[in-house]
Write a protein that holds these residues in place. Sequence first.
Motif, PDB file in Angstrom:
ATOM      1  N   LEU A 110       0.674  -1.094  -0.078  1.00  0.00           N
ATOM      2  CA  LEU A 110       0.150   0.006   0.040  1.00  0.00           C
ATOM      3  C   LEU A 110       0.961   1.263  -0.057  1.00  0.00           C
ATOM      4  CD1 LEU A 110      -2.809  -0.750   2.431  1.00  0.00           C
ATOM      5  CD2 LEU A 110      -3.400  -0.173  -0.016  1.00  0.00           C
ATOM      6  N   ARG A 111       1.861   1.079   0.610  1.00  0.00           N
ATOM      7  CA  ARG A 111       2.803   2.362   0.883  1.00  0.00           C
ATOM      8  C   ARG A 111       3.274   2.546  -0.640  1.00  0.00           C
ATOM      9  NH1 ARG A 111       4.038   0.601   5.629  1.00  0.00           N
ATOM     10  NH2 ARG A 111       5.865  -0.648   5.148  1.00  0.00           N
ATOM     11  N   VAL A 112       3.914   1.542  -1.308  1.00  0.00           N
ATOM     12  CA  VAL A 112       4.253   1.667  -2.702  1.00  0.00           C
ATOM     13  C   VAL A 112       3.406   2.076  -3.658  1.00  0.00           C
ATOM     14  CG1 VAL A 112       5.304   0.480  -4.784  1.00  0.00           C
ATOM     15  CG2 VAL A 112       6.188  -0.018  -2.345  1.00  0.00           C
ATOM     16  N   MET A 113       2.006   1.697  -3.541  1.00  0.00           N
ATOM     17  CA  MET A 113       1.171   2.291  -4.262  1.00  0.00           C
ATOM     18  C   MET A 113       0.680   3.739  -4.025  1.00  0.00           C
ATOM     19  SD  MET A 113       0.115  -0.412  -6.263  1.00  0.00           S
ATOM     20  CE  MET A 113       1.811  -0.748  -6.319  1.00  0.00           C
ATOM     21  N   SER A 114       0.889   4.002  -2.798  1.00  0.00           N
ATOM     22  CA  SER A 114       0.498   5.475  -2.435  1.00  0.00           C
ATOM     23  C   SER A 114       1.811   6.324  -3.139  1.00  0.00           C
ATOM     24  CB  SER A 114       0.700   5.599  -0.996  1.00  0.00           C
ATOM     25  OG  SER A 114       0.537   7.002  -0.413  1.00  0.00           O
ATOM     26  N   PHE A 115       2.857   5.792  -3.340  1.00  0.00           N
ATOM     27  CA  PHE A 115       4.076   6.656  -3.838  1.00  0.00           C
ATOM     28  C   PHE A 115       3.704   6.960  -5.324  1.00  0.00           C
ATOM     29  CE2 PHE A 115       7.544   6.165  -6.650  1.00  0.00           C
ATOM     30  CZ  PHE A 115       8.062   7.536  -6.516  1.00  0.00           C
ATOM     31  N   ILE A 116       3.013   5.761  -6.102  1.00  0.00           N
ATOM     32  CA  ILE A 116       2.739   5.880  -7.206  1.00  0.00           C
ATOM     33  C   ILE A 116       1.300   6.940  -7.538  1.00  0.00           C
ATOM     34  CG2 ILE A 116       1.722   4.500  -9.277  1.00  0.00           C
ATOM     35  CD1 ILE A 116       3.226   2.048  -8.391  1.00  0.00           C
ATOM     36  N   GLU A 117       0.469   6.760  -6.742  1.00  0.00           N
ATOM     37  CA  GLU A 117      -0.747   7.890  -6.833  1.00  0.00           C
ATOM     38  C   GLU A 117      -0.136   9.250  -6.458  1.00  0.00           C
ATOM     39  OE1 GLU A 117      -5.225   7.685  -4.743  1.00  0.00           O
ATOM     40  OE2 GLU A 117      -3.452   7.259  -3.457  1.00  0.00           O
ATOM     41  N   LYS A 118       0.631   9.432  -5.781  1.00  0.00           N
ATOM     42  CA  LYS A 118       1.360  10.661  -5.671  1.00  0.00           C
ATOM     43  C   LYS A 118       2.085  11.182  -6.712  1.00  0.00           C
ATOM     44  CE  LYS A 118       1.708  10.585  -0.436  1.00  0.00           C
ATOM     45  NZ  LYS A 118       2.472  10.392   0.644  1.00  0.00           N
ATOM     46  N   SER A 119       2.634  10.093  -7.460  1.00  0.00           N
ATOM     47  CA  SER A 119       3.477  10.503  -8.510  1.00  0.00           C
ATOM     48  C   SER A 119       2.317  10.788  -9.782  1.00  0.00           C
ATOM     49  CB  SER A 119       4.296   9.176  -8.974  1.00  0.00           C
ATOM     50  OG  SER A 119       5.248   8.993  -7.956  1.00  0.00           O
ATOM     51  N   VAL A 120       1.405  10.066  -9.793  1.00  0.00           N
ATOM     52  CA  VAL A 120       0.062  10.409 -10.935  1.00  0.00           C
ATOM     53  C   VAL A 120      -0.399  11.530 -10.775  1.00  0.00           C
ATOM     54  CG1 VAL A 120      -1.871   9.834 -11.823  1.00  0.00           C
ATOM     55  CG2 VAL A 120      -0.121   7.865 -11.442  1.00  0.00           C
ATOM     56  N   ALA A 121      -0.484  12.047  -9.472  1.00  0.00           N
ATOM     57  CA  ALA A 121      -1.049  13.148  -9.104  1.00  0.00           C
ATOM     58  C   ALA A 121      -0.018  14.591  -9.616  1.00  0.00           C
ATOM     59  CB  ALA A 121      -1.464  13.362  -7.696  1.00  0.00           C
ATOM     60  N   ARG A 122       1.128  14.146  -9.555  1.00  0.00           N
ATOM     61  CA  ARG A 122       2.110  15.264  -9.675  1.00  0.00           C
ATOM     62  C   ARG A 122       2.776  15.316 -11.288  1.00  0.00           C
ATOM     63  NH1 ARG A 122       1.841  14.096  -4.594  1.00  0.00           N
ATOM     64  NH2 ARG A 122       2.410  15.371  -2.866  1.00  0.00           N
ATOM     65  N   LEU A 123       2.004  14.668 -12.099  1.00  0.00           N
ATOM     66  CA  LEU A 123       2.472  14.554 -13.421  1.00  0.00           C
ATOM     67  C   LEU A 123       2.562  16.044 -14.206  1.00  0.00           C
ATOM     68  CD1 LEU A 123       0.624  11.619 -14.881  1.00  0.00           C
ATOM     69  CD2 LEU A 123       3.065  11.612 -14.225  1.00  0.00           C
ATOM     70  N   ASP A 124       1.953  17.035 -13.955  1.00  0.00           N
ATOM     71  CA  ASP A 124       1.858  18.212 -14.128  1.00  0.00           C
ATOM     72  C   ASP A 124       2.682  19.149 -13.376  1.00  0.00           C
ATOM     73  OD1 ASP A 124       0.764  17.921 -16.728  1.00  0.00           O
ATOM     74  OD2 ASP A 124      -1.315  18.173 -15.561  1.00  0.00           O
ATOM     75  N   GLN A 125       3.425  18.762 -12.261  1.00  0.00           N
ATOM     76  CA  GLN A 125       4.288  19.491 -11.372  1.00  0.00           C
ATOM     77  C   GLN A 125       5.443  18.798 -11.235  1.00  0.00           C
ATOM     78  OE1 GLN A 125       1.004  19.096  -8.482  1.00  0.00           O
ATOM     79  NE2 GLN A 125       1.047  21.359  -8.148  1.00  0.00           N
ATOM     80  N   GLU A 126       6.440  18.852 -12.383  1.00  0.00           N
ATOM     81  CA  GLU A 126       7.724  18.034 -12.278  1.00  0.00           C
ATOM     82  C   GLU A 126       8.696  18.368 -11.097  1.00  0.00           C
ATOM     83  OE1 GLU A 126      10.997  16.323 -15.208  1.00  0.00           O
ATOM     84  OE2 GLU A 126       9.625  17.420 -15.953  1.00  0.00           O
ATOM     85  N   ASP A 127       8.450  19.638 -10.665  1.00  0.00           N
ATOM     86  CA  ASP A 127       9.423  19.967  -9.569  1.00  0.00           C
ATOM     87  C   ASP A 127       9.126  19.159  -8.268  1.00  0.00           C
ATOM     88  OD1 ASP A 127       6.964  21.397  -9.462  1.00  0.00           O
ATOM     89  OD2 ASP A 127       7.788  23.115  -8.512  1.00  0.00           O
ATOM     90  N   LYS A 128       7.670  19.193  -8.120  1.00  0.00           N
ATOM     91  CA  LYS A 128       7.198  18.411  -6.906  1.00  0.00           C
ATOM     92  C   LYS A 128       7.579  16.874  -6.968  1.00  0.00           C
ATOM     93  CE  LYS A 128       3.912  21.806  -5.219  1.00  0.00           C
ATOM     94  NZ  LYS A 128       2.240  21.939  -5.011  1.00  0.00           N
ATOM     95  N   LEU A 129       7.182  16.679  -8.361  1.00  0.00           N
ATOM     96  CA  LEU A 129       7.368  14.879  -8.737  1.00  0.00           C
ATOM     97  C   LEU A 129       8.881  14.531  -8.314  1.00  0.00           C
ATOM     98  CD1 LEU A 129       6.355  12.281  -9.666  1.00  0.00           C
ATOM     99  CD2 LEU A 129       6.708  13.013 -12.168  1.00  0.00           C
ATOM    100  N   GLU A 130       9.823  15.327  -8.896  1.00  0.00           N
ATOM    101  CA  GLU A 130      11.241  15.178  -8.722  1.00  0.00           C
ATOM    102  C   GLU A 130      11.691  15.191  -7.205  1.00  0.00           C
ATOM    103  OE1 GLU A 130      15.662  17.178 -10.108  1.00  0.00           O
ATOM    104  OE2 GLU A 130      13.876  18.341 -10.091  1.00  0.00           O
ATOM    105  N   GLN A 131      10.971  16.093  -6.436  1.00  0.00           N
ATOM    106  CA  GLN A 131      11.287  16.080  -5.205  1.00  0.00           C
ATOM    107  C   GLN A 131      10.883  14.968  -4.370  1.00  0.00           C
ATOM    108  OE1 GLN A 131       9.477  19.512  -2.784  1.00  0.00           O
ATOM    109  NE2 GLN A 131      10.600  18.926  -0.939  1.00  0.00           N
TER     110      GLN A 131
END
Length: 219
Positions: A110-131
């Motif tokens: 679930l923690r890994v899936m949460s990371f993927i979910e957060k990554s998907v939510a930041r696709l248009d915010q690459e600075d936040k995705l990179e961080q």
Amino acid sequence: MGCALSGPGVTPEPTFDVEKRGSFVEGGLDLSKETECGENPEWLSLLESQKALIRESWKILHKDIARVGVIVFIRLFETHPECKDVFFLFRDIDDLQQLKMSKELQAHGLRVMSFIEKSVARLDQEDKLEQLAFELGRNHFRYKAPPKYYEYVGAQFIQAVQPILKEHWTPEVEKAWQSLFEYLAATMRRGFSTEEKTAGTGKSLSSRKACAESTPNKN
């Protein structure tokens, strides 16, 4: 991500034409600037159409997120059993059926899936995705999870979700997810390297200080 994001037959990182790099990232990144670990940042090579494919497929996967997380790690341990060494809570469990019922495995999935979910939510915010990915890579140094494992999870995720998405899974969807995981894995490796260098510098300074304190004052 524990034994986080490469897979059998690791896909080499894509090479981009420098003149075209600006088109890959809205807002752009200054290629003349270096990251804190002395390397140029990775580039998220996703078109808007690919981002849309990822978002749409994630909506379907999110409905069964807990099961997806368990499937990914069971597949990971089947194909790369050495990854279990990173997880002290269940590395001694050899029975995969028993492992499927492990609360610790379910929680980690679930923690890994949460990371993927957060990554998907930041696709248009690459600075936040990179961080997000960079900090996870730094944490993985502390977890003693080597970078060679990072792409394994991405490969197993792709294999695991194909039967769930059924007719929604297409070569275009696969390529989009591969590109995202390649970016995440590369950014995590950079975070790991930065933390490793920081820890090495800290140890060196501590050693020199201890040596100086133990040296008798001749005056």
